[in-house]
Enzyme design. Structure first.
Site, PDB file in Angstrom:
ATOM      1  CG  ASP A   1       2.460  -9.276  -4.769  1.00  0.00           C
ATOM      2  OD1 ASP A   1       0.949  -9.372  -4.707  1.00  0.00           O
ATOM      3  OD2 ASP A   1       2.984  -8.883  -3.874  1.00  0.00           O
TER       4      ASP A   1
ATOM      5  CB  SER B   1       0.963 -10.334   3.778  1.00  0.00           C
ATOM      6  OG  SER B   1      -0.171 -10.890   2.567  1.00  0.00           O
TER       7      SER B   1
ATOM      8  CG  HIS C   1       0.971  -8.287  -1.272  1.00  0.00           C
ATOM      9  ND1 HIS C   1       1.335  -9.577  -1.588  1.00  0.00           N
ATOM     10  CD2 HIS C   1       0.612  -8.412   0.242  1.00  0.00           C
ATOM     11  CE1 HIS C   1       1.123 -10.407  -0.615  1.00  0.00           C
ATOM     12  NE2 HIS C   1       0.634  -9.737   0.615  1.00  0.00           N
TER      13      HIS C   1
END
Ligand SMILES: *[C@@H]1O[C@H](CO)[C@@H](O)[C@H](O)[C@H]1NC(C)=O
Ligand SMILES: *[C@@H]1O[C@H](CO)[C@@H](O)[C@H](O)[C@H]1NC(C)=O
Ligand SMILES: *[C@@H]1O[C@H](CO)[C@@H](O)[C@H](O)[C@H]1NC(C)=O
Ligand SMILES: *[C@@H]1O[C@H](CO)[C@@H](O)[C@H](O)[C@H]1NC(C)=O
Ligand SMILES: *[C@@H]1O[C@H](CO)[C@@H](O)[C@H](O)[C@H]1NC(C)=O
Length: 426
Positions: free
Chosen positions: A397, A144, A400
């Site tokens: 998160d 990702s 990311h």
């Protein structure tokens, strides 16, 4: 929060090996469940478009030193101009990284620019990038983080031309391909979190660990290599998860072994082998026709400062200053492995392939390390604190990057690397 340094130090290994994998797993699970539909396109754009093709061309000409410059050596400096695109206007951002649309209230993280020490990194020039990949295919391969960098690039390029989605696999958007028609430029993404062949863990299906086959490149990308001109690998975080490693039909050992009766061998050596396998596969499959550029984006550190499900898991609002943050052991070693393996494979490819395949690391680890402020944090979910609600536990998160955000600078560097390759090859 009153940090107790002793306490935090003791927690770090625990965080890395237990919480971080768990957090990442949650992020992946949420990846699986959230279809990438286009956000509702509101017109409220809060950032300005700050660059044009001719501007950055001028910058590049004024600073020809970029040809020999180490872009990775530098610092973040504040920058009054905003990003090139807006999260509400770009249609290809995965929801969990669209911090603007999810109500992140502060915007300071958008106003920083990466400044290499000995040269300048020109602002991203969408038209110039598309010219560089005209009639070519640029493929992102990895996990990702690869997807995060790809989606940054798509938003940056869409300022010049909207891409056409020409291919997607049935579920989860793991394999997609776009064409920029005016230049016949193709950009694609291949899901391959280990780069080598593997079976991903899947708790609902009863698979608690990953299974990797270290000597075999993942055929999902390898089979398409012939049509790809520039391939960018970006992987690493999945190596922190529980796994069993196979090589040439033998079980080498495991990592975070749960209750297997196998030897814990960690993940550094196996990551090294996997990068070597992937790069070797590109060389092996290279035919006489065409030239290829192979890039490896180095490890991008996570910034969890406490528990990953507490509201302030990555609460900082500004980059670290130079020297303020030391790189952790895992981050430094994952970076070094990629850099060393690229150098070794590049030398091998040169002697074997007569210079047809160029390999280079896109060394972003230090740039990334200095940006604790650039992650979605709780804004991976829409409006997590709506209505003044104070929740005890929210998913965060801190791995990311928000889009727009710091990762846009990876692609500024990518543009210069591709430009340098094209100059060298013709
Ligand atoms: C999207 O915008 C349209 C028009 O502004 C509106 O009718 C629609 O309800 C919105 N959809 C969502 C999911 O907000
Ligand atoms: C470039 O700079 C980075 C960050 O300071 C450093 O780690 C790396 O070794 C440098 N690379 C080269 C080729 O000098
Ligand atoms: C379009 O680009 C592809 C590479 O992605 C290339 O193979 C093809 O020849 C190009 N088409 C034309 C008409 O140049
Ligand atoms: C674990 O492996 C060792 C060495 O292979 C063996 O001696 C032992 O019996 C195994 N234990 C279990 C519970 O299987
Ligand atoms: C390149 O090599 C592959 C096998 O690795 C082969 O299938 C393909 O036909 C070759 N293409 C050319 C143009 O030689």
């Amino acid at each position: 929060m009153k940090p107790n340094h002793f306490h935090i130090k003791k927690l770090i290994p625990w965080l890395l090996y237990i919480l971080l994998p768990l957090a990442i797993l949650h992020l992946y699970l949420s990846t699986l469940s959230s279809p990438a539909t286009s956000p509702n396109d509101t017109a409220s754009t809060s950032v300005s478009v700050s660059s044009s093709s001719s501007d950055s061309q001028t910058v590049a000409e004024q600073h020809p030193s970029w040809t020999s410059c180490n872009f990775s050596d530098g610092q973040w400096v504040s920058h009054s101009g905003g990003p090139l695109y807006s999260g509400t206007a770009c249609k290809t951002i995965k929801k969990g990284q669209n911090c603007m649309e999810h109500g992140r209230p502060d915007a300071g993280y958008l106003h920083w620019r990466w400044q290499p020490r000995r040269c300048s990194l020109p602002p991203f020039d969408p038209a110039a990038f598309l010219d560089l990949i005209a009639d070519k295919h640029l493929a992102f391969v990895g996990d990702s983080m690869a997807r995060n960098q790809l989606e940054s690039l798509l938003c940056l390029l869409a300022v010049a031309e909207e891409p056409d989605l020409v291919y997607r696999d049935g579920e989860e958007n793991k394999f997609r391909r776009w064409v920029f028609r005016r230049r016949n430029a193709t950009v694609s993404i291949f899901w391959s979190p280990f780069l080598v062949k593997g079976v991903e863990k899947d708790e609902p299906a009863g698979r608690k660990h990953n299974t990797l086959f270290l000597e075999t490149a993942d055929d999902r990308w390898a089979a398409d290599l012939e049509g790809i001109d520039v391939v960018l690998f970006s992987a690493g975080h999945w190596y922190l998860l529980p796994a069993i490693y196979h090589e040439h039909g033998v079980v080498l050992g495991c990592h975070a072994c749960l209750d297997f009766n196998l030897t814990e061998i960690g993940f550094f050596d196996v990551f090294r082998k996997a990068v070597r396998t992937a790069l070797g596969e590109v060389s092996r499959r290279q035919n006489s026709s065409g030239e290829k550029l192979v890039l490896v984006t180095t490890f991008s550190p996570a910034h969890f400062e406490g528990e990953w499900d507490k509201a302030g898991a990555c609460p900082r609002k500004e980059p670290y200053r130079e020297g303020e943050k030391e790189m952790g052991y895992t981050d430094a070693l994952m970076r070094r492995i990629a850099v060393e393996e690229v150098a070794a494979s590049a030398a091998a490819a040169d002697s074997r392939g007569g210079g047809k395949v160029k390999m280079e690391a896109l060394d972003v680890t230090e740039m990334a390390l200095l940006r604790p402020d650039g992650h979605p944090g709780p804004y991976m979910h829409p409006h997590p604190f709506a209505g003044g609600e104070v929740r005890d536990r929210v998913q965060n998160d801190c791995v990311h990057w928000c889009l727009p955000g710091p990762i846009d600078s990876w692609n500024e560097m990518l543009l210069q690397v591709i430009r340098r390759w094209k100059k060298g090859s013709h």
